[in-house]
Design a protein around this motif. Structure first.
Motif, PDB file in Angstrom:
ATOM      1  N   ASN A   1     -30.419 104.689  20.545  1.00  0.00           N
ATOM      2  CA  ASN A   1     -30.015 103.728  21.577  1.00  0.00           C
ATOM      3  C   ASN A   1     -31.165 103.431  22.546  1.00  0.00           C
ATOM      4  O   ASN A   1     -30.985 103.336  23.756  1.00  0.00           O
ATOM      5  CB  ASN A   1     -28.806 104.262  22.353  1.00  0.00           C
ATOM      6  N   LYS A   2     -32.370 103.274  21.994  1.00  0.00           N
ATOM      7  CA  LYS A   2     -33.547 103.069  22.836  1.00  0.00           C
ATOM      8  C   LYS A   2     -33.756 101.618  23.258  1.00  0.00           C
ATOM      9  O   LYS A   2     -34.543 101.350  24.154  1.00  0.00           O
ATOM     10  CB  LYS A   2     -34.796 103.560  22.102  1.00  0.00           C
ATOM     11  N   PHE A   3     -33.095 100.698  22.575  1.00  0.00           N
ATOM     12  CA  PHE A   3     -33.347  99.286  22.828  1.00  0.00           C
ATOM     13  C   PHE A   3     -32.117  98.587  23.395  1.00  0.00           C
ATOM     14  O   PHE A   3     -30.981  98.920  23.056  1.00  0.00           O
ATOM     15  CB  PHE A   3     -33.773  98.588  21.533  1.00  0.00           C
ATOM     16  N   ASP A   4     -32.374  97.597  24.253  1.00  0.00           N
ATOM     17  CA  ASP A   4     -31.276  96.800  24.800  1.00  0.00           C
ATOM     18  C   ASP A   4     -30.760  95.801  23.778  1.00  0.00           C
ATOM     19  O   ASP A   4     -29.566  95.526  23.716  1.00  0.00           O
ATOM     20  CB  ASP A   4     -31.738  96.057  26.060  1.00  0.00           C
ATOM     21  N   LEU A   5     -31.666  95.240  22.981  1.00  0.00           N
ATOM     22  CA  LEU A   5     -31.296  94.293  21.926  1.00  0.00           C
ATOM     23  C   LEU A   5     -32.165  94.545  20.699  1.00  0.00           C
ATOM     24  O   LEU A   5     -33.337  94.889  20.809  1.00  0.00           O
ATOM     25  CB  LEU A   5     -31.484  92.845  22.392  1.00  0.00           C
TER      26      LEU A   5
ATOM     27  N   TRP B   1     -35.300 106.455  30.145  1.00  0.00           N
ATOM     28  CA  TRP B   1     -34.981 107.487  31.106  1.00  0.00           C
ATOM     29  C   TRP B   1     -34.271 106.869  32.297  1.00  0.00           C
ATOM     30  O   TRP B   1     -34.419 105.681  32.573  1.00  0.00           O
ATOM     31  CB  TRP B   1     -36.244 108.184  31.620  1.00  0.00           C
ATOM     32  N   ASN B   2     -33.545 107.693  33.011  1.00  0.00           N
ATOM     33  CA  ASN B   2     -32.966 107.252  34.274  1.00  0.00           C
ATOM     34  C   ASN B   2     -34.020 107.423  35.348  1.00  0.00           C
ATOM     35  O   ASN B   2     -34.553 108.512  35.535  1.00  0.00           O
ATOM     36  CB  ASN B   2     -31.728 108.099  34.603  1.00  0.00           C
ATOM     37  N   THR B   3     -34.334 106.363  36.069  1.00  0.00           N
ATOM     38  CA  THR B   3     -35.443 106.418  37.020  1.00  0.00           C
ATOM     39  C   THR B   3     -35.180 107.380  38.170  1.00  0.00           C
ATOM     40  O   THR B   3     -36.103 107.883  38.788  1.00  0.00           O
ATOM     41  CB  THR B   3     -35.716 105.021  37.601  1.00  0.00           C
ATOM     42  N   ALA B   4     -33.925 107.651  38.461  1.00  0.00           N
ATOM     43  CA  ALA B   4     -33.604 108.541  39.580  1.00  0.00           C
ATOM     44  C   ALA B   4     -34.066 109.967  39.319  1.00  0.00           C
ATOM     45  O   ALA B   4     -34.467 110.676  40.232  1.00  0.00           O
ATOM     46  CB  ALA B   4     -32.099 108.524  39.821  1.00  0.00           C
TER      47      ALA B   4
ATOM     48  N   LEU C   1     -34.624  94.455  36.558  1.00  0.00           N
ATOM     49  CA  LEU C   1     -33.915  93.509  35.695  1.00  0.00           C
ATOM     50  C   LEU C   1     -34.794  93.235  34.482  1.00  0.00           C
ATOM     51  O   LEU C   1     -35.696  92.402  34.515  1.00  0.00           O
ATOM     52  CB  LEU C   1     -33.630  92.218  36.469  1.00  0.00           C
ATOM     53  N   HIS C   2     -34.532  93.978  33.411  1.00  0.00           N
ATOM     54  CA  HIS C   2     -35.492  94.002  32.310  1.00  0.00           C
ATOM     55  C   HIS C   2     -34.809  94.407  31.005  1.00  0.00           C
ATOM     56  O   HIS C   2     -33.971  95.302  30.988  1.00  0.00           O
ATOM     57  CB  HIS C   2     -36.582  95.015  32.642  1.00  0.00           C
ATOM     58  N   LEU C   3     -35.179  93.745  29.921  1.00  0.00           N
ATOM     59  CA  LEU C   3     -34.653  94.098  28.602  1.00  0.00           C
ATOM     60  C   LEU C   3     -35.783  94.578  27.700  1.00  0.00           C
ATOM     61  O   LEU C   3     -36.866  93.999  27.700  1.00  0.00           O
ATOM     62  CB  LEU C   3     -33.987  92.891  27.932  1.00  0.00           C
ATOM     63  N   TRP C   4     -35.511  95.637  26.935  1.00  0.00           N
ATOM     64  CA  TRP C   4     -36.433  96.114  25.913  1.00  0.00           C
ATOM     65  C   TRP C   4     -35.903  95.622  24.572  1.00  0.00           C
ATOM     66  O   TRP C   4     -34.775  95.933  24.186  1.00  0.00           O
ATOM     67  CB  TRP C   4     -36.522  97.637  25.931  1.00  0.00           C
ATOM     68  N   ILE C   5     -36.706  94.824  23.846  1.00  0.00           N
ATOM     69  CA  ILE C   5     -36.261  94.152  22.631  1.00  0.00           C
ATOM     70  C   ILE C   5     -37.015  94.672  21.418  1.00  0.00           C
ATOM     71  O   ILE C   5     -38.247  94.761  21.426  1.00  0.00           O
ATOM     72  CB  ILE C   5     -36.461  92.627  22.743  1.00  0.00           C
ATOM     73  N   ALA C   6     -36.277  95.010  20.372  1.00  0.00           N
ATOM     74  CA  ALA C   6     -36.875  95.415  19.101  1.00  0.00           C
ATOM     75  C   ALA C   6     -36.797  94.238  18.137  1.00  0.00           C
ATOM     76  O   ALA C   6     -35.716  93.705  17.889  1.00  0.00           O
ATOM     77  CB  ALA C   6     -36.124  96.608  18.522  1.00  0.00           C
ATOM     78  N   PHE C   7     -37.955  93.829  17.606  1.00  0.00           N
ATOM     79  CA  PHE C   7     -37.990  92.831  16.536  1.00  0.00           C
ATOM     80  C   PHE C   7     -38.147  93.568  15.218  1.00  0.00           C
ATOM     81  O   PHE C   7     -39.038  94.413  15.074  1.00  0.00           O
ATOM     82  CB  PHE C   7     -39.155  91.853  16.739  1.00  0.00           C
ATOM     83  N   ILE C   8     -37.281  93.257  14.250  1.00  0.00           N
ATOM     84  CA  ILE C   8     -37.293  93.989  12.980  1.00  0.00           C
ATOM     85  C   ILE C   8     -37.272  93.016  11.803  1.00  0.00           C
ATOM     86  O   ILE C   8     -36.461  92.090  11.762  1.00  0.00           O
ATOM     87  CB  ILE C   8     -36.080  94.937  12.879  1.00  0.00           C
ATOM     88  N   SER C   9     -38.170  93.240  10.839  1.00  0.00           N
ATOM     89  CA  SER C   9     -38.169  92.470   9.601  1.00  0.00           C
ATOM     90  C   SER C   9     -37.697  93.357   8.458  1.00  0.00           C
ATOM     91  O   SER C   9     -37.575  94.572   8.604  1.00  0.00           O
ATOM     92  CB  SER C   9     -39.574  91.905   9.314  1.00  0.00           C
ATOM     93  N   SER C  10     -37.432  92.746   7.316  1.00  0.00           N
ATOM     94  CA  SER C  10     -36.900  93.494   6.180  1.00  0.00           C
ATOM     95  C   SER C  10     -38.009  94.195   5.411  1.00  0.00           C
ATOM     96  O   SER C  10     -39.195  93.917   5.591  1.00  0.00           O
ATOM     97  CB  SER C  10     -36.145  92.546   5.239  1.00  0.00           C
TER      98      SER C  10
ATOM     99  N   ALA D   1     -26.628  93.715  32.363  1.00  0.00           N
ATOM    100  CA  ALA D   1     -25.952  94.540  33.364  1.00  0.00           C
ATOM    101  C   ALA D   1     -26.295  96.016  33.195  1.00  0.00           C
ATOM    102  O   ALA D   1     -26.529  96.730  34.173  1.00  0.00           O
ATOM    103  CB  ALA D   1     -24.444  94.335  33.272  1.00  0.00           C
ATOM    104  N   ASN D   2     -26.373  96.473  31.954  1.00  0.00           N
ATOM    105  CA  ASN D   2     -26.587  97.894  31.686  1.00  0.00           C
ATOM    106  C   ASN D   2     -28.046  98.317  31.752  1.00  0.00           C
ATOM    107  O   ASN D   2     -28.349  99.508  31.755  1.00  0.00           O
ATOM    108  CB  ASN D   2     -26.028  98.257  30.308  1.00  0.00           C
ATOM    109  N   CYS D   3     -28.963  97.363  31.817  1.00  0.00           N
ATOM    110  CA  CYS D   3     -30.383  97.730  31.824  1.00  0.00           C
ATOM    111  C   CYS D   3     -30.846  98.166  33.207  1.00  0.00           C
ATOM    112  O   CYS D   3     -31.911  98.724  33.360  1.00  0.00           O
ATOM    113  CB  CYS D   3     -31.235  96.550  31.349  1.00  0.00           C
ATOM    114  N   ILE D   4     -30.060  97.919  34.248  1.00  0.00           N
ATOM    115  CA  ILE D   4     -30.462  98.219  35.615  1.00  0.00           C
ATOM    116  C   ILE D   4     -30.629  99.722  35.806  1.00  0.00           C
ATOM    117  O   ILE D   4     -29.808 100.523  35.392  1.00  0.00           O
ATOM    118  CB  ILE D   4     -29.430  97.688  36.618  1.00  0.00           C
ATOM    119  N   GLY D   5     -31.739 100.112  36.505  1.00  0.00           N
ATOM    120  CA  GLY D   5     -31.966 101.518  36.828  1.00  0.00           C
ATOM    121  C   GLY D   5     -32.545 102.333  35.703  1.00  0.00           C
ATOM    122  O   GLY D   5     -32.548 103.549  35.758  1.00  0.00           O
ATOM    123  N   GLN D   6     -33.047 101.652  34.646  1.00  0.00           N
ATOM    124  CA  GLN D   6     -33.642 102.384  33.541  1.00  0.00           C
ATOM    125  C   GLN D   6     -35.042 101.869  33.287  1.00  0.00           C
ATOM    126  O   GLN D   6     -35.393 100.743  33.623  1.00  0.00           O
ATOM    127  CB  GLN D   6     -32.811 102.209  32.261  1.00  0.00           C
TER     128      GLN D   6
END
Length: 267
Positions: A147-151, A52-55, A67-76, A38-43
């Motif tokens: 707060n750059k990533f959605d997940l 960034w805000n596309t507007a 409708l898009h998610l930016w995902i960070a994969f992180i290992s130890s 829901a929160n990824c819309i318009g970014q």
């Protein structure tokens, strides 16, 4: 024989406990995922995960759709290989399952720093070799606080513990997931998955108690099954009121029949 039978029953019981535990951990994640959609819309994002805000930034080159998610994969630790392999697997799965336009990914580790210059590795290299040669794509200690990533998807419990020690805001803390919690979301292997993964006994795969001590073949199969489950879980938790934004000619394969009807019929 009786000792062997008791041992087998003990393994089955332990495996069942693992599945119940993973399922319980996914319950609160469902809400987090729906909120992320829901929160990824318009970014939009740049190649380093910047948002960034596309507007107000129409000149920025977007890599995401509405409708898009930016995902960070992180290992130890300082090695990014495991996170990179998870990212490669996830991207290939999304390509096969037609959800590739809904996700963008980056890989790093908790204590690694991005290289000054990334090397373009040939796609012909085996996945594990690409992962071994790749460098981190973002600085976890800095970029998670922004707060750059959605997940944020940790590849195992060790990575999750190390990420939890970072000084990031509560808004990020709620988005941190463990990839292995999605191990048994998929009930069977899709046809496109290679035999090197599917040949492993499914009961052994699902009942695996300690990822860190598994051999490389078992680790690969566990990771493949986990990212398959992650993709399915993410796709199937898109909020109903956002389904109308999906192109009917590009419906991800893991959509439920009900979701497909909403997209195709508009209700």
């Amino acid at each position: 024989d009786s000792l062997q039978t008791r041992s087998l029953k003990g393994c089955e019981s332990a495996g069942k406990m693992q599945r119940v535990w993973r399922e319980s951990r996914r319950v609160p994640v469902a809400t987090i995922v729906r909120e992320s959609w829901a929160n990824c819309i318009g970014q939009c994002h740049d190649s380093s995960g910047g948002r960034w805000n596309t507007a107000s930034n129409s000149e920025v080159c977007c890599v995401s759709s509405d409708l898009h998610l930016w995902i960070a994969f992180i290992s130890s630790g300082s090695s990014v290989a495991q996170a990179t392999l998870a990212k490669i697997m996830f991207e290939k799965i999304c390509l096969e399952l037609q959800s590739y336009n809904m996700f963008s990914c980056a890989a790093s580790s908790v204590r690694s720093l991005p290289r000054a210059k990334q090397f373009n590795l040939p796609f012909s290299l085996p996945d594990d070799l690409q992962a071994a040669m790749a460098g981190p794509e973002f600085d976890a200690s800095k970029d998670l606080t922004g707060n750059k990533f959605d997940l944020v998807v940790c590849t195992d419990e060790d990575a999750r513990r190390e990420v939890d020690k970072l000084d990031y805001p509560q808004s990020t803390a709620s988005k941190v997931l463990n990839m292995l919690d999605f191990l048994d979301v998929c009930k069977s292997w899709p046809e496109f998955v290679e035999p090197q993964y599917t040949d492993i006994c499914q009961d052994s795969l699902m009942g695996s108690m300690d990822f860190a001590t598994c051999n490389d073949k078992m680790k690969g199969a566990i990771m493949m099954r986990a990212v398959l489950g992650l993709e399915q879980f993410l796709v199937q938790h898109i909020p109903k009121h956002r389904l109308g934004e999906i192109n009917p000619s590009l419906i991800p394969h893991r959509m439920t029949p009900q979701m497909r009807r909403v997209i195709e019929n508009g209700h």
